[in-house]
Design an enzyme around this catalytic site. Structure first.
Site, PDB file in Angstrom:
ATOM      1  N   CYS A 199       0.827  -1.221   0.000  1.00 19.44           N
ATOM      2  CA  CYS A 199       0.000   0.000   0.000  1.00 19.44           C
ATOM      3  C   CYS A 199       0.863   1.274   0.000  1.00 19.44           C
ATOM      4  CB  CYS A 199      -0.975  -0.059   1.159  1.00 19.44           C
ATOM      5  SG  CYS A 199      -2.430   0.932   0.874  1.00 19.44           S
ATOM      6  N   ARG A 247     -12.525   6.025  -0.636  1.00 19.86           N
ATOM      7  CA  ARG A 247     -11.589   5.049  -0.075  1.00 19.86           C
ATOM      8  C   ARG A 247     -12.026   3.663  -0.528  1.00 19.86           C
ATOM      9  NH1 ARG A 247      -7.618   6.702   2.735  1.00 19.86           N
ATOM     10  NH2 ARG A 247      -6.828   4.649   3.321  1.00 19.86           N
ATOM     11  N   HIS A 270      -3.491  -5.814   2.619  1.00 16.87           N
ATOM     12  CA  HIS A 270      -3.159  -5.915   4.036  1.00 16.87           C
ATOM     13  C   HIS A 270      -3.771  -7.221   4.541  1.00 16.87           C
ATOM     14  CE1 HIS A 270      -1.959  -1.687   4.204  1.00 16.87           C
ATOM     15  NE2 HIS A 270      -3.090  -1.347   3.638  1.00 16.87           N
TER      16      HIS A 270
HETATM   17  N1  GLN Z   1      -2.168   6.758   2.321  1.00 15.76           N
HETATM   18  C1  GLN Z   1      -2.291   5.857   1.178  1.00 15.76           C
HETATM   19  C2  GLN Z   1      -3.727   5.787   0.617  1.00 15.76           C
HETATM   20  O1  GLN Z   1      -4.659   6.163   1.302  1.00 15.76           O
HETATM   21  C3  GLN Z   1      -1.863   4.460   1.561  1.00 15.76           C
HETATM   22  C4  GLN Z   1      -2.811   3.820   2.586  1.00 15.76           C
HETATM   23  C5  GLN Z   1      -2.259   2.506   3.120  1.00 15.76           C
HETATM   24  O2  GLN Z   1      -1.045   2.332   3.254  1.00 15.76           O
HETATM   25  N2  GLN Z   1      -3.192   1.613   3.519  1.00 15.76           N
HETATM   26  O3  GLN Z   1      -3.909   5.325  -0.507  1.00 15.76           O
END
Ligand code: GLN
Length: 238
Positions: free
Chosen positions: A93, A127, A190
């Site tokens: 990520c 998101r 993740h």
């Molecule tokens: N900040 C980045 C995003 O929102 C990565 C998020 C993350 O590492 N889960 O895409």
């Protein structure tokens, strides 16, 4: 034999539980009587590109990425040298995003990446959160959990880790998840990723050991629990 793992920015990119990948790598090596050395590499720490077999960078919020981006650029030449020597990189990520050319977050400056992966990332307007199932070219599957607003787009010659069958993956548009460039891997998964994907974990260990020991055969472990967790994750809702 010894597996040497460099955990980059362990104290910054650490809020999505990706440390579980370090546990999976080290346990699956130690269960095979392979010694394991793990070092947290922090801001301003030097890197010896000849020493480490595997580099891990976890995920983090935009604000943590802003903190480490400049330092990662300062380490870029040595990390590129390590990648050229076939060290394995597993980046998740936020870490994955900074291995591309740039990450353009919603607010704040565009963050230059170190271009180990021919890709770029721009913040999306939603998101992408939920369970993910990826079908690989060999027919195997990867399972995990995504939580990102960034949308990553791969260069034309970059291989993804596979086709998204549940969830969004790289960008929620092209049905691709992750990236592989030689021994450098990026993913949005993740979970953490590796405990529920034992074959993928072993493949990373084998590649990391191959750098110094050549073709290493890892003895089969009893993966009943891991496979049960993988099968369960295959049927979770997105
Ligand atoms: N900040 C980045 C995003 O929102 C990565 C998020 C993350 O590492 N889960 O895409």
């Amino acid at each position: 034999m010894e597996l040497r793992i460099a955990h980059l920015y362990a104290h910054f990119l650490n809020i999505y539980g990706d440390r579980g990948n370090i546990v999976a790598l080290s346990k699956r090596a130690m269960w095979r009587d392979i010694d394991v050395e793990i070092k947290a590499i922090d801001l301003k720490d030097e890197i010896d590109p000849d020493y480490w077999d595997l580099y891990f960078i976890g995920g983090g919020q935009d604000k943590q990425q802003i903190v480490i981006a400049e330092d990662l650029l300062a380490k870029a030449e040595r990390l590129r040298d390590a990648a050229n020597q076939k060290a394995v990189f597993l980046t998740v990520c936020g870490g994955y995003q900074l291995l591309g050319h740039y990450y353009r977050p919603h607010q704040g400056p565009e963050l230059r990446g170190i271009s180990l992966i021919d890709a770029y990332t721009v913040a999306g307007n939603r998101r992408m959160i939920g369970n993910v199932v990826v079908k690989r070219n060999d027919g195997s599957t990867l399972v995990g959990f995504e939580n990102h607003s960034g949308k990553t787009f791969l260069g034309k010659d970059v291989q993804s880790l596979g086709k998204v069958v549940v969830g969004n993956g790289n960008n929620g548009e092209d049905k691709q998840e992750g990236a592989q460039a030689g021994t450098v891997y990026g993913t949005y998964l993740h979970g953490s990723l590796l405990p529920k994907n034992p074959a993928f974990t072993d493949n990373l260990i084998q590649q990391a050991l191959a750098r110094r020991y050549g073709d290493v055969k890892l003895r089969q472990l009893n993966d009943t629990l891991e496979e049960q967790a993988h099968k369960r994750a295959l049927v979770l809702p997105a």
